[in-house]
Design an enzyme around this catalytic site. Structure first.
Site, short mmCIF file in Angstrom:
data_model
loop_
_atom_site.label_atom_id
_atom_site.label_comp_id
_atom_site.label_asym_id
_atom_site.label_seq_id
_atom_site.Cartn_x
_atom_site.Cartn_y
_atom_site.Cartn_z
N TRP A 118 -11.54 3.16 4.04
CA TRP A 118 -11.87 4.20 2.81
C TRP A 118 -13.57 4.49 2.37
O TRP A 118 -14.09 3.34 2.14
CB TRP A 118 -11.15 3.41 1.77
CG TRP A 118 -10.82 4.29 0.07
CD1 TRP A 118 -10.62 5.49 -0.34
CD2 TRP A 118 -12.00 3.83 -1.30
NE1 TRP A 118 -10.81 6.09 -0.86
CE2 TRP A 118 -11.81 5.10 -1.31
CE3 TRP A 118 -13.02 3.47 -1.07
CZ2 TRP A 118 -12.56 5.26 -3.52
CZ3 TRP A 118 -13.68 3.22 -1.86
CH2 TRP A 118 -12.97 4.54 -3.22
N LYS B 224 -8.24 9.68 -0.86
CA LYS B 224 -7.93 10.08 -2.26
C LYS B 224 -7.99 11.71 -2.77
O LYS B 224 -8.71 11.96 -2.41
CB LYS B 224 -9.18 9.30 -2.68
CG LYS B 224 -8.58 8.23 -4.40
CD LYS B 224 -10.03 7.65 -4.92
CE LYS B 224 -9.28 6.68 -6.01
NZ LYS B 224 -9.88 5.72 -6.63
N ASP C 32 -2.41 5.21 -0.02
CA ASP C 32 -2.42 4.32 -0.76
C ASP C 32 -1.33 5.02 -2.53
O ASP C 32 -1.86 6.42 -2.21
CB ASP C 32 -3.90 4.24 -1.35
CG ASP C 32 -3.71 3.19 -2.87
OD1 ASP C 32 -3.28 3.69 -3.65
OD2 ASP C 32 -4.73 2.11 -2.65
N HIS D 72 -3.50 7.20 -4.83
CA HIS D 72 -4.48 8.20 -4.36
C HIS D 72 -3.81 9.50 -4.65
O HIS D 72 -4.54 10.44 -3.53
CB HIS D 72 -4.90 7.65 -3.41
CG HIS D 72 -5.72 6.43 -3.11
ND1 HIS D 72 -6.78 6.09 -2.38
CD2 HIS D 72 -5.81 5.74 -4.07
CE1 HIS D 72 -7.76 5.17 -2.66
NE2 HIS D 72 -6.85 5.06 -4.15
N ASP E 94 -5.54 6.30 -11.01
CA ASP E 94 -5.06 4.96 -9.94
C ASP E 94 -6.24 3.80 -10.21
O ASP E 94 -6.80 3.39 -10.33
CB ASP E 94 -6.56 5.09 -8.65
CG ASP E 94 -6.34 5.28 -7.69
OD1 ASP E 94 -5.32 3.49 -7.62
OD2 ASP E 94 -7.71 4.66 -6.82
#
Length: 417
Positions: free
Chosen positions: A184, A227, A258, A261, A293
């Site tokens: 990431w 993201k 995630d 995200h 987030d």
């Protein structure tokens, strides 16, 4: 009534619908959750030259007892694991290397810097997962790493990711279970960019270089994580969902989702079934976003249940790698791990105790009345009695009694730091 008596009564209720409760519990035992180490020290890590948090990451609160050494962090993890049913995994970031007081730059990290983690994992029967740390560093100060226009900076981060994959491979070889090594990056721009394409091309080329060396998937699994926006990258993120989904599919990598995200109106649970049609495996970082987030501790809310239902009813427990990602310094950190991980496991048990085949059948028949009625009735079925029995059988505290152990640990250990 005793835990066993409550369980037998609840079991009879579920069995009326053809649900094999004992089989559900046996299935649950085999599902590992990858527990993130960074809840225990507020994403500080153990680098000799410790940096301030950056890259859109922030931890709020100052609850006493934060781990400040690897030994303290592992001790705290031991305590949390003793309160969580099942056998699980631990997820590490590169900043948790142990270099014996010698400053080692991130592009020069070696497996030996994680030998203590491997020794501890072997002693506890745990798998280890890994993440290169592409934030909280002067070479990421302007919010760019793998997509940076400066070739030297870009090379530094490429090399960091390369050594991270070798560390993941080392974990897999030593522990007999493949390590998920997840990339990431925080790369993006605060305001509307004049060129969206070129940074993404640089990222694509960097990833191609990182993944050029083949590593046996028996030891290491590569994942990429998207993201939608972050602090300092409100207008544009290079590694968007569309970018990484496309890259993962084209290059046989795992796409990691995630739950914090995406846009507030998007749900990860709605993405899982589509992605399972085109990917053999996918990975999750389960968090709880509150308007952004914010990585709050996971609670047993509707979206968590829906994620679990999507995994279970699509027979994907061996295809979805479940990890956690939250950090809260406003509460006891051991409690945070315990609450979040127990809730993730609870959601899977909840999903295993739903008559999924019957509900699918009703949907196909167009019998939406009965389908909705059953869905709602099962929300108040005696799921808690099954969970209590599972905890008792797995040798961990039942109901909220685990909290007393955390309070004692706080008094005896955390407050003395």
């Amino acid at each position: 009534m005793s835990v066993k008596a409550n369980f037998e009564a609840a079991k009879a209720d579920y069995e009326k619908w053809g649900i094999d409760v004992e089989k559900a519990l046996e299935t649950l035992k085999k599902v590992p959750i990858s527990i993130h180490c960074w809840q225990g020290d507020d994403v500080t890590g153990f680098e000799v030259n410790q940096r301030e948090l950056s890259g859109g990451i922030d931890v709020t609160g100052n609850y006493p007892g934060k781990a400040t050494t690897p030994e303290q962090l592992r001790m705290d993890l031991d305590k949390a694991l003793s309160l969580i049913p099942g056998k699980h995994r631990i997820n590490l970031h590169a900043i948790y290397a142990e270099t014996d007081g010698v400053e080692v730059e991130r592009d020069e990290l070696k497996p030996e810097h994680f030998a203590n983690w491997v020794k501890w994992a072997k002693e506890n029967g745990l798998g280890l997962d890994f993440n290169p740390t592409l934030f909280s560093h002067e070479k990421a100060a302007d919010g760019l790493t793998l997509a940076h226009p400066d070739e030297e900076i870009r090379k530094f981060w490429v090399d960091h990711c390369k050594v991270s994959r070798k560390i993941g491979e080392y974990f897999g070889k030593e522990l007999g279970t493949p390590s998920l090594t997840n990339v990431w990056i925080p790369d993006g721009y605060k305001d509307i960019p004049s060129d969206r394409l070129t940074p993404r091309k640089r990222l694509k080329d960097a990833l191609d270089e990182i993944f050029a060396e083949e590593i046996d998937e028996k030891y290491n699994l590569d994942a990429v994580e998207s993201k939608v926006f972050g602090i300092g990258s409100e207008s544009y993120v290079v590694g968007s969902h569309e970018f990484y989904l496309s890259y993962a599919l084209q290059n046989n990598k795992l796409c990691l989702l995630d739950t914090g995200h995406y846009h507030p109106t998007e749900t990860v649970s709605n993405k899982i079934s589509s992605m399972l049609l085109f990917s053999e495996k996918l990975a999750l970082h389960v968090s709880r976003p509150v308007r952004w987030d914010s990585d709050h501790v996971v609670i047993l809310d509707d979206e968590l249940k829906e994620i679990a239902l999507e995994i279970v009813r699509n027979d994907a427990l061996d295809r979805v790698i479940i990890g956690l990602d939250f950090f809260d310094a406003s509460i006891n950190r051991v409690a945070a791990w315990t609450i979040g991980t127990r809730n993730m496991i609870k959601s899977l048990l909840y999903a295993l105790l739903i008559p999924n085949d019957k509900l699918k059948q009703l949907q196909d028949e167009g019998n939406f009345t009965e389908r909705l009625a059953l869905l709602e009735e099962f929300k108040t079925y005696p799921f808690g009695a099954i969970w209590d029995y599972y905890c008792e059988q797995m040798g961990v505290p039942v109901k909220e009694t685990w909290l007393e152990e955390v309070k004692s640990y706080e008094q005896e250990v955390l407050l003395k730091r």
